[in-house]
Write an enzyme that holds these catalytic residues in place. Structure first.
Site: not given
Length: 680
Positions: A468, A474
């Site tokens: 995660e 990102h």
């Protein structure tokens, strides 16, 4: 309600624009949404009615500038509705779903706006656009076309009706699942029934029972997926059976939480919508705008992997039968027997490793440490910044030069108001056009032990935390101009790639040695144990790959139905059985990772006809891991390249083009086959 009295309609006073959830009442949400809907409609109408010839600035950029308030309010609300869905929040969600659908349709199906976008798209070669601007124009044209902007008025009317009803059904599915998951949590009356669990796990079970008004009992709450971590440790077969039986029953019992009629209607309406839009199935509709391109390409990959995975699972089952003295291996015994085999053949007891995976140390000395070594970023907890729940913690993230990068929120523990699974979402996203910086959230569902008891993670939970956080990176690193491309706004079958890559640092020697230390003694995990863990990479991969592929195939099977065929399906269990038999994954000892009635990814999340994306992205992931290993691993040079050429571009570039820019070629499937023991 005036704007001045609604905290969602005024700027937050907290640092970096973090919403002050202490000031927000559940009654503030719907008025804020209505005000935001109206504001964006005015902004879009101003574009659509303009008599000026369309330009990139007065049409595309103006569209990007619109809806800022709505985006802010929506991210604030949906963070809460997934992580702390009280009955009052659920009521807002149910009322909001059709309103959001109608608002989206009003924009994407607007013929005036589509005319301007279509004219710009036709002349895109003559507009002198940058690469990002051209890609944005192309994506907007595809988005509107794909949404049905080119349909006639009667077809648009039916499309709007379908979208509205589907928004209600998906919300209902999630609400039913959360309620049934809580109702089916397994109550044990004695500690003896939990023999095999660690003190921390028993402490968490006692706390869960006390929270439900049963201080004398123990409660095992259910995970989203079919299996459960406790199945690997519980010595009592009856206890294991009760947990697995409860898990598989969710959403499929007659009564008010029965998700079977809900999902059947979802499937039918999605198939009708696809047909209306000119596609033979929902899967064809979805994949046409993904990197896969077609359901046939997805089917080919899944079938290629299914046979060797099932064969490996059969070999694993034979080994497990020896541990069970020749007894038939049922699904409730698989994880338990697997740990016995792992201990005897590899001399690894994963349940005994939990004292080396204390949550705070894994976070700071593992997850954060690897990110600092690779990207130069640093983390500082901000106790002065409140999140949406007392368990959620806020960290300020800075670049190597000390400049602000964004905020990271970690919400580790399970609770009855949180949906199952683990996920990343954004409260705010980066955009140079708007001058905003990201605020990203990671949610897990780790059982919370009693006060004073350390949180010890399973190896799977360690993997989930690293995974995660890959999504979080990102979201933090994407550096784009336009909000459409912010963060993880990439094709669905590419979005799992960065998160999967981040898992590679779990066993990296310098990372593991830094975080895997005994909670009481500080003793590092022995080097020979580390070597055996690394050597066990393909252990039990037949089971793991088969259960995943079974779920991915179910998703594809449901969503490959034509409208006519979807209308004929009435029995969910029979459909599942036939689909799994079709691909050879109908082994009763290896149940699908998600059965349809609790398959939240595809019936209430964003993965419909897209659950294949995990294995699709893993092709890129395994190839990327090979690149890191070939180029020295955890170095700043490697991190900078990965950040700049992949994570940093967000959705502003075709993802496969970005991958080729990073890797120098297309990804090869061979590293994935080797990783999962499928090469033979």
């Amino acid at each position: 309600m005036s704007a001045s009295s609604n905290p969602l309609l005024t700027a937050s006073s907290l640092a970096w624009g973090l919403p002050d959830y202490r000031e927000i009442d559940v009654d503030d949400y719907l008025p804020a949404f209505r005000a935001a809907f109206a504001q964006q409609r005015r902004e879009i109408d101003a574009i659509a009615v303009s008599t000026e010839p369309p330009t990139f600035e007065n049409t595309v950029v103006a569209w990007e500038e619109s809806g800022r308030l709505l985006g802010d309010v929506a991210r604030v609300f949906y963070t809460v509705s997934s992580a702390d869905a009280t009955p009052a929040v659920q009521a807002v969600d149910e009322e909001l779903a059709p309103l959001m659908s109608a608002h989206s349709d009003a924009i994407l199906l607007d013929p005036r706006l589509y005319d301007r976008i279509e004219r710009l798209h036709a002349s895109r070669d003559d507009l002198g656009l940058t690469a990002e601007q051209r890609y944005l124009l192309e994506r907007r044209f595809v988005q509107m076309t794909h949404a049905g902007a080119g349909l006639d008025s009667s077809a648009k009317q039916r499309l709007t009706e379908l979208n509205s009803r589907l928004s209600v059904l998906t919300t209902t599915f999630e609400k039913n699942l959360l309620a049934d998951t809580n109702d089916l949590a397994v109550v044990f009356e004695s500690r003896e029934e939990l023999d095999g669990l660690s003190e921390g796990e028993i402490s968490a079970a006692a706390r869960a029972a006390a929270d439900r008004g049963r201080p004398e009992a123990y409660v095992i709450t259910l995970t989203l997926f079919t299996g459960h971590p406790a199945l690997a440790s519980l010595t009592n077969p009856r206890s294991r059976h009760r947990i697995l039986e409860a898990s598989r029953a969710r959403g499929s019992r007659p009564g008010r939480h029965d998700n079977r009629p809900v999902l059947l209607e979802i499937v039918r309406l999605r198939a009708e919508r696809a047909e209306l839009l000119g596609f033979p199935s929902h899967a064809a509709y979805v994949t046409s705008d993904q990197t896969a391109g077609s359901p046939e390409a997805v089917s080919a990959l899944l079938r290629r992997l299914a046979a060797p995975a099932a064969s490996n699972a059969q070999r694993e089952k034979l080994a497990l039968q020896e541990v069970l003295d020749g007894a038939e291996v049922g699904p409730e015994a698989w994880a338990f027997a697997t740990e016995r085999v792992r201990a005897s053949t590899l001399d690894i007891d994963t349940t005994a490793l939990r004292p080396w995976f204390e949550a705070e140390r894994v976070l700071r000395d593992g997850v954060f440490f690897a990110a600092t070594r690779l990207y130069g970023i640093t983390f500082r907890e901000r106790d002065d910044l409140p999140a949406y729940h007392e368990d959620a913690r806020v960290f300020e993230v800075s670049n190597e030069d000390g400049s602000h990068l964004g905020l990271f929120v970690l919400d580790l523990y399970t609770r009855d108001t949180k949906r199952g699974g683990a996920w990343m979402n954004s409260i705010a996203s980066q955009s140079a056009l708007r001058g905003t910086s990201p605020i990203v959230v990671n949610n897990l569902n780790v059982p919370k032990p009693s006060p004073g008891t350390p949180t010890l993670l399973t190896l799977d939970e360690v993997t989930t935390l690293f995974h995660e956080f890959g999504h979080a990176l990102h979201g933090l690193f994407a550096t784009v101009t336009y909000p459409t491309f912010a963060g993880t706004s990439v094709f669905r079958d590419f979005v799992e790639f960065p998160s999967q890559v981040n898992e590679m640092w779990i066993y990296r020697p310098e990372v593991l040695a830094n975080y895997a230390r005994h909670v009481d003694t500080g003793e590092p995990l022995a080097s020979d144990v580390v070597e055996r863990l690394e050597a066990s990479g393909t252990f039990n991969q037949g089971f793991a790959t088969s259960e995943y592929l079974a779920a991915a195939w179910l998703d594809l099977a449901w969503h490959s139905l034509s409208a006519e065929d979807a209308a004929a399906v009435t029995d969910v269990a029979a459909f599942e059985a036939a689909a799994l038999a079709d691909i050879g994954l109908d082994d009763s000892a290896v149940p699908t990772r998600y059965s349809s009635a609790y398959f939240a990814h595809i019936f209430s999340g964003g993965y419909s006809a897209g659950y294949y994306s995990y294995i699709w992205s893993e092709v890129l992931d395994a190839d990327t891991v090979e690149w890191f290993e070939e180029n020295g691993g955890l170095t700043r040079l490697n991190g900078d390249r990965f950040r700049q050429r992949l994570l940093g571009v967000g959705g502003s570039k075709d993802p496969l083009e970005a991958y080729r820019d990073f890797r120098g070629r297309d990804a090869r499937i061979e590293p994935l086959l080797a990783r999962r023991g499928l090469s033979a």
